[in-house]
Design a protein around this motif. Structure first.
Motif, PDB file in Angstrom:
ATOM      1  N   MET A 158      22.889  -7.191 -12.865  1.00 44.22           N
ATOM      2  CA  MET A 158      23.728  -6.041 -12.543  1.00 44.22           C
ATOM      3  C   MET A 158      23.349  -4.835 -13.391  1.00 44.22           C
ATOM      4  SD  MET A 158      27.595  -7.489 -12.162  1.00 44.22           S
ATOM      5  CE  MET A 158      28.036  -8.607 -10.857  1.00 44.22           C
ATOM      6  N   PHE A 159      23.699  -3.648 -12.890  1.00 49.18           N
ATOM      7  CA  PHE A 159      23.613  -2.475 -13.730  1.00 49.18           C
ATOM      8  C   PHE A 159      24.851  -1.627 -13.438  1.00 49.18           C
ATOM      9  CE2 PHE A 159      22.609   0.879 -10.703  1.00 49.18           C
ATOM     10  CZ  PHE A 159      22.054   0.183  -9.636  1.00 49.18           C
ATOM     11  N   ILE A 160      25.141  -0.700 -14.340  1.00 46.07           N
ATOM     12  CA  ILE A 160      26.331   0.108 -14.211  1.00 46.07           C
ATOM     13  C   ILE A 160      25.962   1.479 -13.669  1.00 46.07           C
ATOM     14  CG2 ILE A 160      28.322   1.084 -15.418  1.00 46.07           C
ATOM     15  CD1 ILE A 160      28.279  -1.947 -15.243  1.00 46.07           C
ATOM     16  N   SER A 161      26.605   1.902 -12.577  1.00 48.17           N
ATOM     17  CA  SER A 161      26.370   3.209 -11.983  1.00 48.17           C
ATOM     18  C   SER A 161      27.716   3.902 -11.825  1.00 48.17           C
ATOM     19  CB  SER A 161      25.689   3.044 -10.617  1.00 48.17           C
ATOM     20  OG  SER A 161      25.570   4.277  -9.975  1.00 48.17           O
ATOM     21  N   ASP A 162      27.890   5.041 -12.518  1.00 49.10           N
ATOM     22  CA  ASP A 162      29.165   5.761 -12.478  1.00 49.10           C
ATOM     23  C   ASP A 162      30.325   4.862 -12.881  1.00 49.10           C
ATOM     24  OD1 ASP A 162      27.852   8.032 -11.576  1.00 49.10           O
ATOM     25  OD2 ASP A 162      28.039   7.415  -9.476  1.00 49.10           O
ATOM     26  N   GLY A 163      30.083   3.992 -13.833  1.00 48.97           N
ATOM     27  CA  GLY A 163      31.143   3.138 -14.338  1.00 48.97           C
ATOM     28  C   GLY A 163      31.452   1.937 -13.467  1.00 48.97           C
ATOM     29  N   ARG A 164      30.701   1.747 -12.360  1.00 49.79           N
ATOM     30  CA  ARG A 164      30.987   0.643 -11.460  1.00 49.79           C
ATOM     31  C   ARG A 164      29.816  -0.340 -11.456  1.00 49.79           C
ATOM     32  NH1 ARG A 164      31.702   3.833  -6.076  1.00 49.79           N
ATOM     33  NH2 ARG A 164      29.898   4.858  -7.044  1.00 49.79           N
ATOM     34  N   THR A 224      22.036  -5.652  -7.949  1.00 49.77           N
ATOM     35  CA  THR A 224      20.705  -5.226  -7.537  1.00 49.77           C
ATOM     36  C   THR A 224      19.878  -6.374  -6.967  1.00 49.77           C
ATOM     37  OG1 THR A 224      19.824  -5.599  -9.754  1.00 49.77           O
ATOM     38  CG2 THR A 224      20.674  -3.405  -9.258  1.00 49.77           C
ATOM     39  N   PHE A 225      20.451  -7.562  -6.910  1.00 49.24           N
ATOM     40  CA  PHE A 225      19.745  -8.678  -6.297  1.00 49.24           C
ATOM     41  C   PHE A 225      20.770  -9.634  -5.703  1.00 49.24           C
ATOM     42  CE2 PHE A 225      20.662 -10.138 -10.571  1.00 49.24           C
ATOM     43  CZ  PHE A 225      21.090 -11.442 -10.373  1.00 49.24           C
ATOM     44  N   ASN A 249      13.213  -6.260 -13.341  1.00 50.41           N
ATOM     45  CA  ASN A 249      13.877  -6.896 -14.483  1.00 50.41           C
ATOM     46  C   ASN A 249      14.967  -7.854 -14.017  1.00 50.41           C
ATOM     47  OD1 ASN A 249      12.278  -5.529 -16.333  1.00 50.41           O
ATOM     48  ND2 ASN A 249      13.743  -3.853 -16.579  1.00 50.41           N
ATOM     49  N   ASP A 250      15.771  -7.402 -13.071  1.00 50.11           N
ATOM     50  CA  ASP A 250      16.847  -8.242 -12.570  1.00 50.11           C
ATOM     51  C   ASP A 250      16.298  -9.449 -11.812  1.00 50.11           C
ATOM     52  OD1 ASP A 250      18.748  -6.569 -13.655  1.00 50.11           O
ATOM     53  OD2 ASP A 250      18.962  -5.382 -11.834  1.00 50.11           O
TER      54      ASP A 250
END
Length: 398
Positions: free
Chosen positions: A1-7, A11-12, A32-33
C-alpha cells in the motif's frame, strides 16, 4: 500500500484460481510493492513465475536484476508487452505475474539467445529439452504436456524459430506470444535467468495433472479481393509492390481508402490473410513507409497471394471460442492468453474495447498484448492464442 492524500490505496492485488495458479497484478509498474507481495508466498522454490510488464513503467534490466536479487529461488521468465490482460480486464502500463505451483506443474526451461542461427540447431536443443524433461516428469503424475514460448517481437525471426521449436517438440502442443513495446517498434525484451535482453526466445516445456486446451481465435473472413506480392524484401518484411503497383496505393484502393489516410487503425480493421492448407491466417501490416511500401508483422515474399479480409464481431467470435473451450473442459479455471495488439486497436476503432475487456474478465483470461502469436508450428497475427486450464479433476467432478 501507499498513502495518497491521507488515504490508503492498494497498488497490487492477488487472484487465486482453483488450479493453484495465482496472478499478481501490480498497478502502474509498482515494482516495490510487487516484490514485497511475491515474498509473502513462502518458499519461492515452490513456484515458477511468468512476468508480463510495461517497459514504459519500469526498466526491463532493473526488473530482471531486482527479481533475481530480492526473490532468490523464484524462477522467473517473461517479456515486455503491448498491454496487459489482468484479472481486472485489458489494461496498459502495469505488471502481471502468473505463478504456477510446482506441486501441479513440472517445468523445464530453454533460453535461445541466437535467433538467426541454424534452425536445425534450435530444433536439436528443443529435442534435448524434451528428452531431459521426460526423465523429470516421469517421476510425477504430471502426464499432460505443453510448451510455452516468449520471443522478441522485433526479431523478424518468429516464423522460422517457431517452426524449429515445434519440430523439436515432436507434436507436443506449442503456444506463445511475441514481446511488444507499446507500438513504438524500437526494442522489445525477453526476461530469463536474471537478465532482460532483445534477440532472445525462451521456451518452457511443462507437464501438469490439470486438464487443459490450447486454442486460437480470430474474427475475420476472406473477401474476393486479392493482392499479389510482386516486389518485396523478405528479410525486412517489406512489400514494395502489390499487383505491380506501389503497395500502399494498391492496398488502400482495395479497402476503399485514400493512401494518405492509412494508419495502424486501418490495418487493424482491414487485415489481409494468406491461405495455408485450406485455412486462412492473418499477415498483418505494421506500418506504411515514406516510399509507399508496407512493413509487415509476419514473413512475406514475392508471389504470395494475400486476400483482403472482412471483420466479423470480435466479442461474439471470441465468446464463442471460449464457450466451446469451457464445454470441452467442463468449465474454465483460468486462461493464459496472447492477444495481438491489432485486435486491441480494432476493438477501440469499432468501440467494443469495453466489451472485450469485460469478456476477458468474465472468462478469467490473463496474459498480454503481443506483436505476434505462436500456435503449434505457426507464427500468427491479429489472433488470440491461449491455453485454458480446467479445474482439478476432483473439484470438476463435484
Amino acid at each position: 500500500m501507499f498513502i495518497s492524500d491521507g488515504r490508503p490505496e492498494l497498488t497490487f492485488n492477488w487472484t487465486n484460481y482453483s488450479s493453484g495458479i495465482r496472478a499478481l497484478h501490480a498497478v502502474g509498474g509498482a515494482l516495490n510493492d510487487a516484490l514485497s507481495a511475491l515474498r509473502t508466498l513462502g518458499p519461492l522454490e515452490r513456484w515458477f513465475a511468468c512476468v508480463f510488464f510495461s517497459d514504459r513503467s519500469l526498466d526491463a534490466t532493473v526488473l530482471a536484476a531486482r527479481l533475481q536479487a530480492e526473490c532468490p529461488g523464484l524462477e522467473v521468465t517473461g517479456c515486455s508487452t503491448a498491454g496487459e490482460i489482468t484479472p481486472e480486464g485489458i489494461l496498459d502500463g502495469d505488471i502481471l505475474f502468473v505463478l504456477f505451483p510446482r506441486e501441479t506443474f513440472t517445468i523445464s526451461t530453454l533460453v535461445i539467445d541466437d535467433l538467426v542461427g541454424g534452425m536445425g540447431e534450435i530444433a536439436a536443443k528443443v529435442s534435448s529439452l524434451r528428452e531431459s524433461h521426460a526423465g523429470i516428469a516421469s517421476s510425477t503424475d504430471h502426464d499432460r504436456k505443453f510448451a510455452l514460448c516468449f520471443i522478441d517481437g522485433m526479431s523478424n525471426a518468429e516464423e522460422s524459430v517457431t517452426a524449429a521449436i515445434f519440430w523439436g517438440l515432436d507434436d507436443i502442443p506449442l503456444i506463445g506470444g511475441s514481446a511488444g513495446d507499446h507500438m513504438e517498434f524500437r526494442k522489445t525484451f525477453v526476461l530469463a535467468g536474471g537478465s532482460a535482453t532483445s534477440g532472445r526466445a525462451v521456451i518452457h516445456l511443462m507437464s501438469t495433472s490439470l486438464p487443459f486446451q490450447i486454442f486460437k481465435s480470430d474474427n475475420f473472413i476472406p473477401s474476393s479481393r486479392k493482392l499479389v506480392v510482386t516486389a518485396s524484401d523478405p528479410d525486412r518484411r517489406i512489400v514494395y509492390e502489390f499487383n505491380a503497383a506501389p503497395a500502399a496505393d494498391e492496398y488502400a484502393a482495395a479497402i476503399g481508402l485514400d493512401p494518405q489516410s492509412l494508419t495502424a487503425m486501418s490495418f487493424a480493421s482491414h487485415p489481409v490473410v494468406v491461405r495455408v492448407g485450406g485455412e486462412y491466417f492473418c499477415r498483418s501490416i505494421q506500418k506504411v513507409n515514406p516510399d509507399r511500401s508496407l512493413t509487415f508483422f509476419c514473413a512475406i515474399d514475392d508471389g504470395v497471394v494475400l486476400t483482403v479480409a472482412q471483420a466479423r464481431g470480435m466479442v461474439e467470435s471470441t465468446r464463442s471460442t471460449l464457450g466451446d473451450i469451457a464445454g470441452r473442459l467442463g468449465g474454465i479455471d483460468v486462461v493464459l492468453g496472447f492477444d495481438c495488439i491489432l485486435r486491441r486497436l480494432d476493438a477501440q476503432n469499432r468501440q467494443v474495447f469495453r466489451g472485450m475487456s469485460d469478456l476477458y474478465k468474465d472468462n478469467r483470461v490473463i496474459g498480454f498484448g503481443t506483436y505476434g502469436e505462436q500456435y503449434q508450428s505457426m507464427h500468427l497475427n491479429q489472433t488470440l492464442t491461449g491455453i485454458a486450464f480446467g479445474k482439478p479433476s476432483a473439484e470438476a467432478a463435484e
